[in-house]
Enzyme design. Structure first.
Site, PDB file in Angstrom:
ATOM      1  N   SER A  28       0.847  -1.207   0.000  1.00  0.00           N
ATOM      2  CA  SER A  28       0.000   0.000   0.000  1.00  0.00           C
ATOM      3  C   SER A  28       0.873   1.245   0.000  1.00  0.00           C
ATOM      4  O   SER A  28       0.650   2.183  -0.781  1.00  0.00           O
ATOM      5  CB  SER A  28      -0.926  -0.023   1.224  1.00  0.00           C
ATOM      6  OG  SER A  28      -1.366   1.249   1.582  1.00  0.00           O
ATOM      7  N   HIS A 137     -10.000   4.101   7.263  1.00  0.00           N
ATOM      8  CA  HIS A 137     -10.725   3.786   6.029  1.00  0.00           C
ATOM      9  C   HIS A 137     -11.403   2.420   6.070  1.00  0.00           C
ATOM     10  O   HIS A 137     -12.326   2.157   5.307  1.00  0.00           O
ATOM     11  CB  HIS A 137      -9.802   3.889   4.798  1.00  0.00           C
ATOM     12  CG  HIS A 137      -8.742   2.828   4.697  1.00  0.00           C
ATOM     13  ND1 HIS A 137      -7.658   2.738   5.548  1.00  0.00           N
ATOM     14  CD2 HIS A 137      -8.587   1.793   3.832  1.00  0.00           C
ATOM     15  CE1 HIS A 137      -6.895   1.718   5.200  1.00  0.00           C
ATOM     16  NE2 HIS A 137      -7.435   1.120   4.159  1.00  0.00           N
ATOM     17  N   ARG A 138     -10.940   1.557   6.972  1.00  0.00           N
ATOM     18  CA  ARG A 138     -11.553   0.239   7.082  1.00  0.00           C
ATOM     19  C   ARG A 138     -12.561   0.164   8.233  1.00  0.00           C
ATOM     20  O   ARG A 138     -13.456  -0.666   8.229  1.00  0.00           O
ATOM     21  CB  ARG A 138     -10.463  -0.830   7.246  1.00  0.00           C
ATOM     22  CG  ARG A 138      -9.410  -0.775   6.119  1.00  0.00           C
ATOM     23  CD  ARG A 138      -8.939  -2.117   5.669  1.00  0.00           C
ATOM     24  NE  ARG A 138     -10.038  -2.909   5.174  1.00  0.00           N
ATOM     25  CZ  ARG A 138      -9.936  -4.177   4.801  1.00  0.00           C
ATOM     26  NH1 ARG A 138      -8.773  -4.791   4.866  1.00  0.00           N
ATOM     27  NH2 ARG A 138     -10.997  -4.861   4.373  1.00  0.00           N
ATOM     28  N   GLU A 174      -9.657  -7.872  13.162  1.00  0.00           N
ATOM     29  CA  GLU A 174      -9.448  -7.853  11.711  1.00  0.00           C
ATOM     30  C   GLU A 174     -10.066  -9.069  11.026  1.00  0.00           C
ATOM     31  O   GLU A 174      -9.750  -9.386   9.879  1.00  0.00           O
ATOM     32  CB  GLU A 174      -7.952  -7.747  11.407  1.00  0.00           C
ATOM     33  CG  GLU A 174      -7.300  -6.491  11.986  1.00  0.00           C
ATOM     34  CD  GLU A 174      -7.487  -5.231  11.119  1.00  0.00           C
ATOM     35  OE1 GLU A 174      -7.391  -5.322   9.897  1.00  0.00           O
ATOM     36  OE2 GLU A 174      -7.749  -4.146  11.701  1.00  0.00           O
ATOM     37  N   HIS A 248      -1.326  -8.640   8.710  1.00  0.00           N
ATOM     38  CA  HIS A 248      -2.292  -9.669   9.103  1.00  0.00           C
ATOM     39  C   HIS A 248      -1.557 -11.005   9.101  1.00  0.00           C
ATOM     40  O   HIS A 248      -0.640 -11.217   8.292  1.00  0.00           O
ATOM     41  CB  HIS A 248      -3.445  -9.772   8.087  1.00  0.00           C
ATOM     42  CG  HIS A 248      -4.370  -8.600   8.090  1.00  0.00           C
ATOM     43  ND1 HIS A 248      -4.815  -8.000   6.933  1.00  0.00           N
ATOM     44  CD2 HIS A 248      -4.945  -7.922   9.108  1.00  0.00           C
ATOM     45  CE1 HIS A 248      -5.632  -7.000   7.246  1.00  0.00           C
ATOM     46  NE2 HIS A 248      -5.727  -6.929   8.549  1.00  0.00           N
ATOM     47  N   CYS A 368      -6.605 -12.866   0.826  1.00  0.00           N
ATOM     48  CA  CYS A 368      -7.261 -11.653   1.357  1.00  0.00           C
ATOM     49  C   CYS A 368      -8.600 -11.437   0.688  1.00  0.00           C
ATOM     50  O   CYS A 368      -9.513 -10.862   1.273  1.00  0.00           O
ATOM     51  CB  CYS A 368      -6.425 -10.407   1.082  1.00  0.00           C
ATOM     52  SG  CYS A 368      -4.799 -10.412   1.810  1.00  0.00           S
TER      53      CYS A 368
END
Ligand code: SUG
Length: 444
Positions: A28, A137-138, A174, A248, A368
């Site tokens: 990212s 944002h999540r 998560e 993660h 993912c």
């Protein structure tokens, strides 16, 4: 009764872009500002789903979320028409608009934690949407996620839904990206392995990047799902893995049934962990594939997403199949590792490489992109909506993408009201295709 693992892949959204929003996610950060191609991303995702369906797997999809999130814009005090709110927000803060316009909902491994009925006290399949509190944002995803999941898996005799955990980053959750389940057959009682990054009430001095999941959050999910304490394990992710960019656990480990494929640096004490898993899985022939750092350096694992592959049991096929991102074949250490795995007499016998590059550039590999769930025939019969794929639905979705999606989006495009209108028009049509009803705020 027949059981199966069903993978629900997130459809890449019309606003897919590279805004560099995820601190601690190497891809990212390094692709920030690049030109994204949402159309290509969505088609790549559908291609992966088609591939799995072609193997004989049951494959579903989950819809993108409405972006920009009008709900979030209102919560920031913007008022007026949709276009007026977007214009004012863009003027006030392009960074805020980038956050509320992210297409990160495509990574459905983060949508929720799911415990199948064989593992829960009341014999129902339990869902907890992930609060994703670590990244703004999540963190705005879970209300729509919850609505979608309740539509597909109606609350009742078979399916039970919980609220996302309250408590902000202390209870950071998560979802399935930090959760593995071991079992013999999918319908047999299994063992859940929850992987956390830090304790909620401790200062994790050993972490450079955020430890997004807390132990307390994992424990709360296990409790509200009614898992037997003896059948739920909790282990801390190796801080070195988080600091190397494995934000993660599914970036460094993947499980399927009795097989656990993971990097030596994924956990601090892998020998102990293997013993604990074996003890709780008594009677099942557990197979561990621990890849040493001498063969695959942690940096190569994070760069290629070797362990973010899907490890699946293809019906009628001896041995398991890895669904890998193409990047794995481009790095010598990971390529050789996969060749050796398939050639050895081990439990993994096939490796299929797929192109999910649009997603990979934001740190999302094949695993993912999917939320997996063990379902029986009766569960399948109880599903709402139309999200399980067949040839016809795939063709319809491909045509829908071609019709509505742009092939070029940059962070500076996110304030464009036309992009918003195009996206909402597309999603409105999608809710009809997938028979989801009015799940989006703009439809309420
Ligand atoms: O949360 N990337 C996602 C990637 C999630 C991957 N999921 C799993 N490992 N299961 C994240 O970091 C990037 C958005 C951006 O930079 O525009 C992003 O949100």
């Amino acid at each position: 009764m027949a059981w199966r693992e069903v993978n629900f892949d997130g459809i890449v959204g019309p606003t897919h872009n590279y805004a560099g929003l995820s601190y601690g996610n190497v891809a990212s950060a390094s692709n920030k500002g690049h030109i994204a191609n949402p159309r290509e991303g969505a088609l790549q995702g559908l291609e992966k789903a088609t591939h799995l369906m072609g193997l004989g797997m049951t494959q579903g999809v989950l819809p993108p979320h409405d972006r920009p999130s009008l709900r979030a814009l209102r919560a920031h005090g913007f008022t007026g028409s949709d276009a007026a709110m977007l214009a004012k927000a863009w003027e006030a803060s392009p960074a805020l608009v980038a956050n509320v316009t992210s297409s990160a909902t495509m990574w459905t491994a983060n949508a929720a934690t799911i415990s199948p009925s064989a593992d829960t006290a009341d014999g129902r399949t339990h869902f907890t949407p992930a609060n994703l509190a670590a990244m703004y944002h999540r963190s705005i995803e879970w209300p729509v996620t919850a609505r979608v999941l309740k539509t597909i898996f109606p609350e009742g005799d078979r399916f039970a839904h919980h609220e996302a955990l309250e408590g902000g980053t202390h209870m950071g959750d998560e979802g399935a990206a930090n959760h593995n389940r071991f079992c013999a057959d999918y319908g047999d009682a299994g063992v859940a392995l929850f992987v956390y990054g830090r304790g909620a009430f401790e200062k994790a001095d050993d972490l450079v990047y955020p430890g997004r999941q807390t132990l307390e959050a994992s424990r709360a999910v296990a409790r509200q799902h009614g898992l037997k304490p003896a059948k739920a394990l909790f282990v801390r992710q190796n801080p070195a893995a988080i600091n190397a960019g494995a934000f993660h656990n599914d970036v460094v480990a993947v499980a399927n049934q009795n097989v656990f494929f993971y990097h030596e640096d994924a956990f601090l004490h892998p020998d102990q962990l293997e013993r604990d898993i074996k003890d709780t899985m008594a009677g099942v022939d557990m197979r561990f594939i621990r890849v040493p750092r001498a063969r695959v350096p942690l940096a190569d694992a994070v760069k290629t997403y070797l362990f973010n592959s899907q490890l699946v049991s293809v019906p009628g096929r001896e041995g398991m199949t890895l669904i890998l991102p193409g990047e794995v074949a481009e790095v010598a250490s990971t390529k050789a590792c996969v060749e050796d795995l398939v050639e050895s007499a081990g439990p993994i016998t096939h490796a299929d490489y797929l192109d999910v590059r649009q997603s990979m550039r934001n740190g999302g590999g094949p695993a993912c992109l999917r939320l997996r769930i063990a379902l029986s025939d009766d569960d399948m019969a109880a599903l709402g909506a139309r999200t399980v794929l067949d040839e016809g639905l795939i063709a319809t979705l491909q045509a829908w993408v071609q019709k509505h999606y742009r092939d070029r989006v940059m962070p500076e495009d996110l304030g464009d009201p036309a992009l918003m209108v195009e996206g909402f028009t597309a999603l409105d049509e999608l809710t009809r295709i997938l028979q989801l009803g009015s799940i989006y705020d703009f439809q309420q």
